[in-house]
Scaffold this motif. Structure first.
Motif, mmCIF file in Angstrom:
data_model
loop_
_atom_site.group_PDB
_atom_site.id
_atom_site.type_symbol
_atom_site.label_atom_id
_atom_site.label_comp_id
_atom_site.label_asym_id
_atom_site.label_seq_id
_atom_site.Cartn_x
_atom_site.Cartn_y
_atom_site.Cartn_z
ATOM 1 N N ASP A 101 0.815 -1.210 0.000
ATOM 2 C CA ASP A 101 0.000 0.000 0.000
ATOM 3 C C ASP A 101 0.854 1.268 0.000
ATOM 4 O O ASP A 101 0.334 2.387 0.051
ATOM 5 N N GLU A 102 2.171 1.076 -0.022
ATOM 6 C CA GLU A 102 3.058 2.240 -0.064
ATOM 7 C C GLU A 102 4.380 1.886 -0.738
ATOM 8 O O GLU A 102 4.760 0.709 -0.844
ATOM 9 N N LYS B 207 0.454 4.916 -1.541
ATOM 10 C CA LYS B 207 0.099 4.845 -2.960
ATOM 11 C C LYS B 207 -1.166 5.649 -3.250
ATOM 12 O O LYS B 207 -1.303 6.262 -4.299
#
Lengths: 225, 118
Positions: free
Chosen positions: A166-167, A216
């Motif tokens: 997610d990042e 993200k």
């Protein structure tokens, strides 16, 4: 508008843009100087050939190849300048972190060399894409890279990008411990700018690493201009 | 006359050295300040042509170091930095000239010959 993320800190952004442009222009100057000498040497060899000395055609061919190689290097640098210039076109867009990290490391090579520092970069095979403000992201990455170059580990700074789901995570190695206790450890505009972008930075590994986490998908805050 | 060329960009300095040699000028080249200082202790140079900014040892530091033992060596700075401050600093430190890359070979050699005769 990109400037809403900077507010009073806009001059720091301009200074960053100026510093990057200066690095790039110096690189271009160097490639032009090499091309100037290589082309000049071709001229010299042709001149002495006209005076009767046999022309070393293999040498001339090699010089022509060298010139071509320098033009490619200069073109790569001009493309970096172009990408830097266009990074302020949009205040929010999909940013390819592989390209962004690559660009900052590439532009910083000469600065690193002038400090006797080797830069090593590791990127994942697939693109790590985040939604963010491209210019501000570059600025944050560069500030920590610049700090690391001032205090490298054994003359080397590593920049590693990883896709964490997610990042995107950028780890910059350096001796940050001394910098933590310095009043200049974290540049003034950074905390506010990081917050606006949802970027978190932590010094880890007994302060041998700065870990920069970029979400993200992050709702970039509406900022009053 | 013997000339030493110093620049961290090897492609640049080797090509320039070859152009000097084609013109009958006895020329050596190195790519670092520390190598230059070692060379200057072994060979008597009349003129040194040197870049301003080099990794690990800037050109001004190299000039200062060489001048400690060889004060008569003339220095010409050849650089991509067209900064007035840099120009002033080099001239005040004793440089004969300060030229900006890319430079015409005829201009550079003219300056080298002038420096050798001072």
């Amino acid at each position: 508008m990109a400037e809403t993320y900077w507010g009073e800190s806009a001059k720091e952004g301009l200074a960053f843009f100026g510093k990057m442009s200066a690095c790039i222009s110096h690189d271009i100057k160097n490639y032009l100087a090499i091309i100037n000498e290589k082309a000049g040497l071709v001229g010299d060899l042709l001149f002495v050939a006209e005076q009767g000395r046999p022309l070393d055609t293999e040498k001339v061919k090699k010089l022509v190849q060298d010139i071509s190689q320098q033009i490619k290097r200069a073109d790569h640098v001009v493309r970096s300048l172009n990408r830097l210039a266009h990074s302020v076109d949009k205040s929010r867009c999909v940013v390819d972190l592989n390209e962004t990290v690559g660009l900052i490391v590439s532009i910083s090579q000469r600065l690193a060399a002038s400090k006797g520092v080797r830069l090593e970069m590791r990127l994942p095979t697939s693109a790590v894409q985040v939604e963010s403000n491209p210019f501000s992201l570059m600025y944050i990455l560069f500030l920590y890279l610049d700090k690391a170059m001032s205090a490298p580990n054994d003359g080397q700074v590593k920049v590693i990008l990883k896709d964490m789901g997610d990042e995107g995570q950028v780890t910059i190695s350096g001796s940050f411990e001394a910098l933590v206790h310095s009043s200049e450890a974290v540049p003034a505009p950074i905390p506010g700018l990081q917050e606006k972008l949802g970027v978190t930075v932590k010094l880890e590994g007994n302060f041998g690493e700065a870990v920069i986490r970029v979400p993200k998908a992050f709702k970039l805050k509406d900022i009053q201009s | 006359m013997k000339v030493l060329l110093i620049d961290d960009e090897e492609e640049f300095v080797t090509t320039l050295a070859e152009r000097f040699s084609l013109r009958g000028i006895d020329t050596d080249w190195v790519t670092s300040g520390s190598d230059a200082i070692r060379r200057a202790d072994l060979t008597r140079y009349d003129v040194v042509v040197i870049d301003v900014k080099m990794p690990q040892m800037p050109g001004l530091d190299v000039m200062e170091s060489i001048h400690k033992k060889h004060p008569n060596v003339k220095f010409i700075f050849l650089t991509g930095y067209s900064s007035k401050e840099c120009y002033r600093a080099c001239k005040e430190a004793g440089a004969c000239d300060y030229l900006i890359k890319p430079v015409k070979i005829e201009t550079l050699i003219e300056k080298v010959l002038e420096a050798a005769q001072t």
